[in-house]
Write an enzyme that holds these catalytic residues in place. Structure first.
Site, PDB file in Angstrom:
ATOM      1  N   TYR A 190       0.832  -1.577   0.039  1.00  0.00           N
ATOM      2  CA  TYR A 190      -0.352   0.063   0.023  1.00  0.00           C
ATOM      3  C   TYR A 190       0.584   1.006   0.286  1.00  0.00           C
ATOM      4  O   TYR A 190       2.164   1.261   0.827  1.00  0.00           O
ATOM      5  CB  TYR A 190      -0.361  -0.034   1.457  1.00  0.00           C
ATOM      6  CG  TYR A 190      -1.351   1.293   1.297  1.00  0.00           C
ATOM      7  CD1 TYR A 190      -2.034   1.846   0.714  1.00  0.00           C
ATOM      8  CD2 TYR A 190      -1.135   2.070   2.785  1.00  0.00           C
ATOM      9  CE1 TYR A 190      -2.652   2.926   0.483  1.00  0.00           C
ATOM     10  CE2 TYR A 190      -1.985   3.047   3.038  1.00  0.00           C
ATOM     11  CZ  TYR A 190      -3.189   3.794   1.964  1.00  0.00           C
ATOM     12  OH  TYR A 190      -3.771   4.785   2.701  1.00  0.00           O
ATOM     13  N   ASP A 229       1.223  -7.950   6.170  1.00  0.00           N
ATOM     14  CA  ASP A 229      -0.224  -7.762   6.228  1.00  0.00           C
ATOM     15  C   ASP A 229      -1.386  -8.615   5.489  1.00  0.00           C
ATOM     16  O   ASP A 229      -0.960  -8.616   4.289  1.00  0.00           O
ATOM     17  CB  ASP A 229       0.377  -6.193   5.527  1.00  0.00           C
ATOM     18  CG  ASP A 229      -0.903  -5.205   4.771  1.00  0.00           C
ATOM     19  OD1 ASP A 229      -2.422  -5.743   5.657  1.00  0.00           O
ATOM     20  OD2 ASP A 229      -0.854  -4.199   5.051  1.00  0.00           O
TER      21      ASP A 229
HETATM   22  O1  P1T Z   1      -6.530   2.994   5.989  1.00  0.00           O
HETATM   23  P1  P1T Z   1      -5.432   2.388   7.042  1.00  0.00           P
HETATM   24  O2  P1T Z   1      -6.927   2.030   7.920  1.00  0.00           O
HETATM   25  O3  P1T Z   1      -4.459   3.431   7.966  1.00  0.00           O
HETATM   26  O4  P1T Z   1      -4.808   0.742   6.518  1.00  0.00           O
HETATM   27  C1  P1T Z   1      -3.283   1.415   5.696  1.00  0.00           C
HETATM   28  C2  P1T Z   1      -3.419   0.475   4.845  1.00  0.00           C
HETATM   29  C3  P1T Z   1      -3.127  -1.090   5.533  1.00  0.00           C
HETATM   30  N1  P1T Z   1      -2.746  -1.946   4.550  1.00  0.00           N
HETATM   31  C4  P1T Z   1      -2.772  -1.923   2.983  1.00  0.00           C
HETATM   32  C5  P1T Z   1      -2.471  -3.596   2.435  1.00  0.00           C
HETATM   33  C6  P1T Z   1      -4.005  -1.212   2.858  1.00  0.00           C
HETATM   34  O5  P1T Z   1      -4.631  -1.265   1.472  1.00  0.00           O
HETATM   35  C7  P1T Z   1      -3.930  -0.336   3.408  1.00  0.00           C
HETATM   36  C8  P1T Z   1      -5.358   0.721   3.239  1.00  0.00           C
HETATM   37  N2  P1T Z   1      -5.472   1.309   1.655  1.00  0.00           N
HETATM   38  C9  P1T Z   1      -6.426   1.394   1.540  1.00  0.00           C
HETATM   39  C10 P1T Z   1      -6.611   2.877   2.064  1.00  0.00           C
HETATM   40  C11 P1T Z   1      -6.612   1.931  -0.215  1.00  0.00           C
HETATM   41  O6  P1T Z   1      -7.937   2.180  -1.118  1.00  0.00           O
HETATM   42  O7  P1T Z   1      -5.704   0.288  -1.063  1.00  0.00           O
END
Ligand code: P1T
Length: 377
Positions: free
Chosen positions: A98, A170
Site C-alpha cells: 500500500y 500485512d
Molecule cells: O487506511 P488504514 O486503515 O490506515 O490502512 C492502511 C492500509 C494498510 N495496509 C493495506 C494493505 C492497505 O490497503 C491499507 C489502506 N489501503 C487503502 C486505503 C486503499 O484504498 O488501498
C-alpha cells in the site's frame, strides 16, 4: 472450533451486568475506583476498554494468535509494529505495498534512523541475498496492493529466521478467513480493519496479532504510550463485522473470480492481475497458501485516458479509495492509493496510469459485470 464459531463467539460473551448478547459500547473515558489501587481492572480508557478488549480477543483468535491489539488505523498498527526496531536497524520491505506503508518507511521512519531496502519478495533468492547484518525485520504484503503479487510466506519466514529477523505480514487483502500468516511461520500480522474485517465501509481501524509474549508486551506498551487506540464505537463496529467475515469473504471470493474471468476475456482489457487466474505467475502458490483468491482485482486499460473513461463511466461501482466493503469500489492506484510511490518505481511494478483496481463487492455479480461491461464499452 470452526472459523465462524470463533468469529461469532470469541470475545463475545454475554454482558455480565445485563446479559446483553451484543458487547456494549463502553463509551467512557474513565472508571470509578473503589479505593486507592482498588479497581475492576479498568483504570483509564486509553489503557483499557471492555469493547476494545472484546475485539482484541476476537481478532487474535481468528488469526490463531495469543495476543492482539486494536489501533486507530491500519497505519498506526503498522507504525506500532515498526517500533519493535530501533535506529540503526534495517528492514526489508516488499517492493509493492500500500502506498501509505511505503510513505511511512520513506518519509517518516527514515528520519528516525530506520534503514530499509525494497525487495521483490515474490523471488525468495532476492530476499535471501538482501539481508544485512543489521536486518531485524521483513515486512510483506501478500497479495500486494494493487498488483496482487503473492509471496511464499513459509519460505520468507524460514529465510528471515535463519538471518535472525522477524516477519510481519500485512494480511489486509485476504483477512484471516482466506490466509493465516502465523500458521505459515510469520511472527506478526497487521491489518487495516477498515477493510474486510469491518467490511461495511463505516470505520477506520488497525490491528496487530502476534504470539511472542515479549513483543506483545512492547506493542501493548506502545499502544498505551502513544495512544493510537481504536475507539469503543469503532471496536463495536468491527466486532459486528467479523461475525459475518466468513460468509462475506466467500461472497467476495466468488464474485472476484467471476469478475476476473470476465475482464480476462474482455477485448479492451490488456492484462488482469488476480491470483485466481491460471495466468497469474504465482497461481499455484496462491492455491496452496490461501483458502481462496478474494475480491481484489486490478486490470490494465492501456492509458490514463482509457482508465479515466472506465472510472467515470461506472454507475454501480463507486469511485473511491479503500476496499473490502460490501459495495464494489473502483479506484486509480497511480493517482490515489499509490501516488506517494515514486513514478519510476510505480512503472516497474506495473502501477501504470492505465491501471484500474476494483474491490469487488458482494452485490449480485451479474450487476457488477454489467456495470463494468458498459463502462468499458
Ligand atoms: O487506511 P488504514 O486503515 O490506515 O490502512 C492502511 C492500509 C494498510 N495496509 C493495506 C494493505 C492497505 O490497503 C491499507 C489502506 N489501503 C487503502 C486505503 C486503499 O484504498 O488501498
Amino acid at each position: 472450533m470452526g472459523f465462524s464459531t470463533i468469529a461469532i463467539h470469541a470475545g463475545n460473551e454475554p454482558d455480565t451486568a445485563t446479559g446483553a448478547v451484543s458487547v456494549p459500547i463502553y463509551q467512557t473515558s474513565t472508571y470509578a475506583q473503589e479505593g486507592l489501587g482498588k479497581h475492576k481492572g479498568y483504570e483509564y480508557a486509553r489503557t483499557q476498554n471492555p469493547t476494545r478488549s472484546a475485539l482484541e480477543k476476537n481478532i487474535a483468535a481468528l488469526e490463531g494468535a495469543k495476543f492482539g491489539y486494536a489501533f486507530a488505523s491500519g497505519m498506526s498498527a503498522t507504525d506500532a509494529v515498526l517500533k519493535l526496531v530501533k535506529a540503526g536497524d534495517h528492514v526489508l520491505l516488499g517492493d509493492n505495498t500500500y502506498g501509505g506503508t511505503y510513505r511511512l518507511f520513506a518519509r517518516v521512519l527514515a528520519n528516525y534512523g530506520i534503514e530499509f531496502d525494497l525487495v521483490d519478495t515474490t523471488d525468495i533468492s532476492k530476499v535471501e541475498t538482501a539481508f544485512k547484518p543489521n536486518t531485524k525485520m521483513v515486512f510483506v504484503e501478500t497479495p500486494t496492493n494493487p498488483v496482487m503479487s503473492v509471496t511464499d510466506l513459509q519460505a520468507v519466514s524460514e529465510a528471515a529466521h535463519a538471518n535472525g529477523a522477524k516477519v510481519v505480514c500485512d494480511n489486509t487483502f485476504m483477512s484471516p478467513y482466506l490466509q493465516q500468516p502465523l500458521a505459515l511461520g510469520c511472527d506478526i500480522v497487521v491489518h487495516s480493519t477498515t477493510k474486510y474485517l469491518n467490511g461495511h465501509s463505516d470505520s477506520v481501524g488497525g490491528f496487530v496479532a502476534l504470539n511472542d509474549e515479549e513483543d506483545a508486551q512492547w506493542i501493548q506498551f506502545i499502544q498505551n504510550s502513544v495512544g493510537a487506540i481504536l475507539s469503543p464505537m469503532d471496536s463495536f463496529l468491527v466486532l459486528r463485522g467479523t461475525k459475518t467475515l466468513a460468509v462475506r469473504m466467500e461472497a467476495h471470493d466468488r464474485n472476484g473470480r467471476q469478475v476476473a474471468n470476465f475482464l480476462a476475456e474482455h477485448p479492451k482489457v490488456l492484462k488482469v492481475y488476480y491470483p485466481g487466474l491460471v495466468s497469474h505467475p504465482q497461481h499455484e502458490l496462491a492455491k496452496r497458501q490461501q483458502k481462496g483468491f478474494g475480491g481484489m482485482v486490478s486490470f490494465e486499460t492501456g492509458s490514463l485516458e482509457n482508465a479515466k473513461k472506465v472510472l467515470e463511466s461506472v454507475k454501480l461501482c463507486i469511485l473511491g479509495e479503500s476496499l473490502g466493503g460490501v459495495e464494489s469500489l473502483i479506484s486509480h492506484p497511480a493517482t490515489m492509493t499509490h501516488a506517494s510511490v515514486p513514478v519510476e518505481k510505480r512503472k516497474t511494478l506495473g502501477i501504470t496510469d492505465g491501471l484500474v483496481r476494483i474491490s469487488v463487492g458482494i452485490e449480485d455479480v451479474e450487476d457488477i459485470i454489467a456495470d463494468l461491461d458498459q463502462a468499458l464499452s
